[in-house]
Design an enzyme around this catalytic site. Sequence first.
Site, PDB file in Angstrom:
ATOM      1  CG  HIS A 114      -8.656  -3.195  -2.397  1.00 55.95           C
ATOM      2  ND1 HIS A 114      -9.615  -2.517  -3.114  1.00 55.95           N
ATOM      3  CD2 HIS A 114      -8.466  -2.468  -1.257  1.00 55.95           C
ATOM      4  CE1 HIS A 114      -9.978  -1.436  -2.455  1.00 55.95           C
ATOM      5  NE2 HIS A 114      -9.309  -1.377  -1.305  1.00 55.95           N
TER       6      HIS A 114
ATOM      7  CG  ASP B 200      -2.084   0.956   1.091  1.00 60.36           C
ATOM      8  OD1 ASP B 200      -3.228   0.481   0.972  1.00 60.36           O
ATOM      9  OD2 ASP B 200      -1.842   2.188   1.077  1.00 60.36           O
TER      10      ASP B 200
ATOM     11  CG  HIS C 135      -9.508  -3.921  -8.979  1.00 61.54           C
ATOM     12  ND1 HIS C 135      -9.213  -4.062 -10.329  1.00 61.54           N
ATOM     13  CD2 HIS C 135      -9.131  -5.085  -8.395  1.00 61.54           C
ATOM     14  CE1 HIS C 135      -8.695  -5.257 -10.538  1.00 61.54           C
ATOM     15  NE2 HIS C 135      -8.623  -5.899  -9.367  1.00 61.54           N
TER      16      HIS C 135
HETATM   17  P1  5GP Z   1      -9.723   1.305   0.265  1.00 64.97           P
HETATM   18  O1  5GP Z   1      -9.767   2.639   0.950  1.00 64.97           O
HETATM   19  O2  5GP Z   1     -10.437   1.344  -1.076  1.00 64.97           O
HETATM   20  O3  5GP Z   1     -10.137   0.147   1.109  1.00 64.97           O
HETATM   21  O4  5GP Z   1      -8.191   1.022  -0.023  1.00 64.97           O
HETATM   22  C1  5GP Z   1      -7.490   1.585  -1.089  1.00 64.97           C
HETATM   23  C2  5GP Z   1      -6.042   1.559  -0.726  1.00 64.97           C
HETATM   24  O5  5GP Z   1      -5.289   1.780  -1.893  1.00 64.97           O
HETATM   25  C3  5GP Z   1      -5.629   2.634   0.294  1.00 64.97           C
HETATM   26  O6  5GP Z   1      -5.102   2.007   1.457  1.00 64.97           O
HETATM   27  C4  5GP Z   1      -4.599   3.458  -0.460  1.00 64.97           C
HETATM   28  O7  5GP Z   1      -3.531   3.879   0.364  1.00 64.97           O
HETATM   29  C5  5GP Z   1      -4.146   2.514  -1.552  1.00 64.97           C
HETATM   30  N1  5GP Z   1      -3.705   3.184  -2.757  1.00 64.97           N
HETATM   31  C6  5GP Z   1      -4.343   4.209  -3.398  1.00 64.97           C
HETATM   32  N2  5GP Z   1      -3.653   4.556  -4.501  1.00 64.97           N
HETATM   33  C7  5GP Z   1      -2.564   3.731  -4.552  1.00 64.97           C
HETATM   34  C8  5GP Z   1      -1.467   3.617  -5.479  1.00 64.97           C
HETATM   35  O8  5GP Z   1      -1.359   4.323  -6.469  1.00 64.97           O
HETATM   36  N3  5GP Z   1      -0.538   2.654  -5.205  1.00 64.97           N
HETATM   37  C9  5GP Z   1      -0.631   1.844  -4.104  1.00 64.97           C
HETATM   38  N4  5GP Z   1       0.343   0.940  -3.940  1.00 64.97           N
HETATM   39  N5  5GP Z   1      -1.646   1.930  -3.224  1.00 64.97           N
HETATM   40  C10 5GP Z   1      -2.597   2.858  -3.447  1.00 64.97           C
HETATM   41 ZN    ZN Z   2      -9.825  -2.866 -11.887  1.00 68.74          ZN
END
Ligand code: 5GP
Ligand code: ZN
Length: 113
Positions: A99, A30, A97
């Site tokens: 995850h 992340d 997406h």
């Molecule tokens: P969500 O908030 O959707 O559960 O998690 C998305 C995660 O993706 C977040 O923890 C954020 O830090 C991570 N993230 C967002 N953009 C990027 C990126 O460009 N590269 C990486 N490696 N992680 C990302």
């Molecule tokens: Zn996707």
Amino acid sequence: MENCLFCKIIGGVIPSTKVYEDETVYAFRDINPQAPTHVLVVPKAHIADCNGINTENAAVVAHIFEVIPAIAKAEGLEGGYRVVSNCGADAGQTVQHLHFHILGGKQLSLEMA
Ligand code: 5GP
Ligand code: ZN
């Protein structure tokens, strides 16, 4: 999916720090870690979120849950770890997406990390 950040990461269009890869699963660090170890595990095929899991694509999700313990072991998370998947706005999902966050390397609070 053309405009999906994680599809771009899987495709190598956007760089990432790879932790694991096989035919159907990709895992990377992340960009904004919430714990000493913070890895995201994703299916290579685009699934928007948990609501998009169905009979046709469930096998990759089962496989992700085989991969997660292997990543945790490789990351040295013998003390335990947390697996989180945020689904939808109220959960704070920011990337559409599917995850799974693997969080570990410290005593985790009851917050996500
Ligand atoms: P969500 O908030 O959707 O559960 O998690 C998305 C995660 O993706 C977040 O923890 C954020 O830090 C991570 N993230 C967002 N953009 C990027 C990126 O460009 N590269 C990486 N490696 N992680 C990302
Ligand atoms: Zn996707």
